[in-house]
Design an enzyme around this catalytic site. Structure first.
Site: not given
Ligand code: GRF
Length: 202
Positions: A112-113, A147
C-alpha cells in the site's frame, strides 16, 4: 488465506487488518507480522497474540541475503509459496524488497502506497505531493513487482489536499481511506475476486 504483514512504523494499517481479522467471518487471518526494525506497530500484533519477528538488514551481508532471511521467516510462520500460497502484505515497510524475495512471493505480494501511482513513487510520497502543489492525491494498493512502486494496481482512492496541509495532516487523511481500502483489497483477494496471477502476467 494466511497473511504475513510487514511493517516498519506505527502499524495503523496493520491494526486495521488485525481488527478486521478478529471477525471470524473475515476470510483471511494474520499468522505473523515482520519488520526490519523494532517497529512500534509490532505491539499491535503482540496484543492480538500474533507471532512477530524482526529481520534486520544489518544482520545480513547483502540486501539479497536479507531478503532470503526474511522469506525464510515468513515461510516458517506458515505463509508459503506452495500450492496454497499465502499473501505477503507490505503495510508501511520502509524497505525495497530485493528481487529474489519478489520473485519468490509475487504475485501473492502486495503493497500500500500513500499516493495515486504512478504519481509520487518512493519513500516520500506525501511530502512530494505537497511540494508539487497537488490539489488531489490518494492511496494505491498494488502487486509488488521488481520495480519500486511499479506493480499492477489493484485499488486506488483519491483524497483532497487542503490549503496549509502539513505532511502529517495529509498523511492521516490518506490513511483514513487507506486502512479500509487495504482491508477490502485483502478480503477480495481472499475471496478470489482479484486474480493476482492474471493481473501480474499482463
Ligand atoms: C502508510 O501510509 C503506507 O502507505 C506507507 O507508510 C504508511 C504506514 O502507516 N508506506 P502505518 O504504519 O500503517 O500507520
Amino acid at each position: 488465506l494466511k497473511l504475513a504483514v510487514l511493517i516498519s512504523g506505527g502499524g495503523s494499517n496493520l491494526k486495521a487488518l488485525l481488527d478486521a481479522a478478529a471477525d471470524p467471518q473475515f476470510p483471511a487471518r494474520i499468522v505473523c507480522v515482520g519488520s526490519d526494525t523494532d517497529a512500534p506497530g509490532l505491539a499491535h500484533a503482540e496484543a492480538a497474540g500474533v507471532p512477530t519477528f524482526v529481520v534486520r538488514p544489518g544482520d545480513s551481508d547483502s540486501r539479497e541475503e536479507w531478503g532470503q532471511v526474511l522469506a525464510a521467516a515468513i515461510q516458517e510462520h506458515g505463509v508459503g509459496t506452495g500450492p496454497e500460497p499465502g499473501l505477503v502484505v507490505s503495510a508501511g515497510l520502509m524497505r525495497i524488497l530485493p528481487a529474489g524475495f519478489v520473485r519468490e512471493f509475487s504475485p501473492h505480494l502486495i503493497n500500500t502506497h500513500p499516493a495515486l501511482l504512478p504519481l509520487y513513487p518512493g519513500a516520500h510520497a506525501v511530502r512530494d505531493a505537497l511540494a508539487a502543489g497537488a490539489t488531489e492525491t490518494g492511496v494505491t494498493v498494488h502487486i509488488i513487482d521488481e520495480g519500486v512502486d511499479t506493480g499492477p494496481v489493484l485499488r486506488q482512492a483519491a483524497v483532497e489536499v487542503r490549503e496549509h496541509d502539513s505532511e502529517e495532516e495529509l498523511h492521516e487523511r490518506i490513511k483514513r481511506l487507506e486502512r479500509p481500502l487495504l482491508v477490502e483489497t485483502v478480503r477480495e483477494i481472499a475471496l478470489g475476486e482479484l486474480d493476482l496471477a492474471g493481473l501480474a502476467s499482463r
